[in-house]
Write a protein that holds these residues in place. Structure first.
Motif, PDB file in Angstrom:
ATOM      1  N   HIS A  54     -23.464 -28.340   0.267  1.00  0.00           N
ATOM      2  CA  HIS A  54     -23.453 -29.046  -0.798  1.00  0.00           C
ATOM      3  C   HIS A  54     -24.854 -29.880  -0.902  1.00  0.00           C
ATOM      4  N   ARG A  55     -25.583 -29.642  -1.981  1.00  0.00           N
ATOM      5  CA  ARG A  55     -27.013 -30.434  -2.319  1.00  0.00           C
ATOM      6  C   ARG A  55     -26.532 -31.746  -2.672  1.00  0.00           C
ATOM      7  N   VAL A  56     -27.249 -32.655  -2.071  1.00  0.00           N
ATOM      8  CA  VAL A  56     -27.094 -34.184  -2.486  1.00  0.00           C
ATOM      9  C   VAL A  56     -28.501 -34.538  -3.015  1.00  0.00           C
ATOM     10  N   ALA A  57     -28.307 -34.790  -4.267  1.00  0.00           N
ATOM     11  CA  ALA A  57     -29.820 -35.242  -4.738  1.00  0.00           C
ATOM     12  C   ALA A  57     -29.679 -36.694  -5.320  1.00  0.00           C
ATOM     13  N   ALA A  58     -30.713 -37.397  -5.347  1.00  0.00           N
ATOM     14  CA  ALA A  58     -30.852 -39.036  -5.734  1.00  0.00           C
ATOM     15  C   ALA A  58     -32.100 -39.181  -6.126  1.00  0.00           C
ATOM     16  N   HIS A  59     -31.908 -40.219  -7.057  1.00  0.00           N
ATOM     17  CA  HIS A  59     -33.092 -40.735  -7.420  1.00  0.00           C
ATOM     18  C   HIS A  59     -32.944 -42.427  -7.753  1.00  0.00           C
ATOM     19  N   ILE A  60     -34.099 -42.990  -8.028  1.00  0.00           N
ATOM     20  CA  ILE A  60     -33.934 -44.525  -8.241  1.00  0.00           C
ATOM     21  C   ILE A  60     -33.684 -44.771  -9.778  1.00  0.00           C
TER      22      ILE A  60
END
Length: 156
Positions: free
Chosen positions: A82-88
């Motif tokens: 699973h690709r976990v992607a995040a941003h502010i």
């Protein structure tokens, strides 16, 4: 439990930065089992906390987790990356509001996460933890973007 390459039980995340986004691939296994064949929600939450924390590369400051909310949209199968992607999403004073998603290699988003991180100084860690690796941490924040892998699956 989540981070640290020296921890044999950790997720061994390799995290990349692409502009204002950080991402990494996680594959849950028997160490993270909840129901048969599925990841435990606590393991999913730990992976989210770990990955969302890498947005501090973007913010350029150390911070600590104040809150973390995980929305479990579908069961998360073991042995599937699973690709976990995040941003502010926003910044309000010392508070960094971060959003993330967990999407399987099949394109299905199985969980989302939101967190608030509070920026802190080195004094926080000196008072409550070990500052011996703090210089390396600050150097990581200053690092430039890393190259992106072409596909899911090789960086867990």
């Amino acid at each position: 439990m989540g981070c640290g390459p020296q921890n044999p039980y950790g997720f061994q995340l390799v995290v990349y930065r692409d502009g204002d986004l950080v991402y990494g691939d996680v594959t849950f296994d028997e160490r993270h089992i909840g129901a048969p064949g599925l990841a435990h929600g606590g393991a999913v939450a730990a992976a989210c906390d770990d990955l969302l924390g890498f947005t501090l590369w973007i913010a350029g400051t150390p911070a600590v987790t104040r809150s973390l909310t995980v929305e479990y949209l579908l069961p998360v199968p073991l042995h599937q990356p699973h690709r976990v992607a995040a941003h502010i999403a926003s910044r309000d004073g010392r508070a960094l509001h971060v959003m993330g998603t967990g999407t399987g290699s099949d394109g299905v988003t199985r969980f989302t996460a939101s967190a608030v991180f509070i920026t802190v100084s080195a004094d926080h860690f000196a008072a409550h933890g070990d500052v011996s690796g703090f210089g390396e941490l600050l150097a990581r924040f200053a690092a430039t973007a890393q190259p992106s892998p072409d596909s899911l699956g090789g960086a867990t």
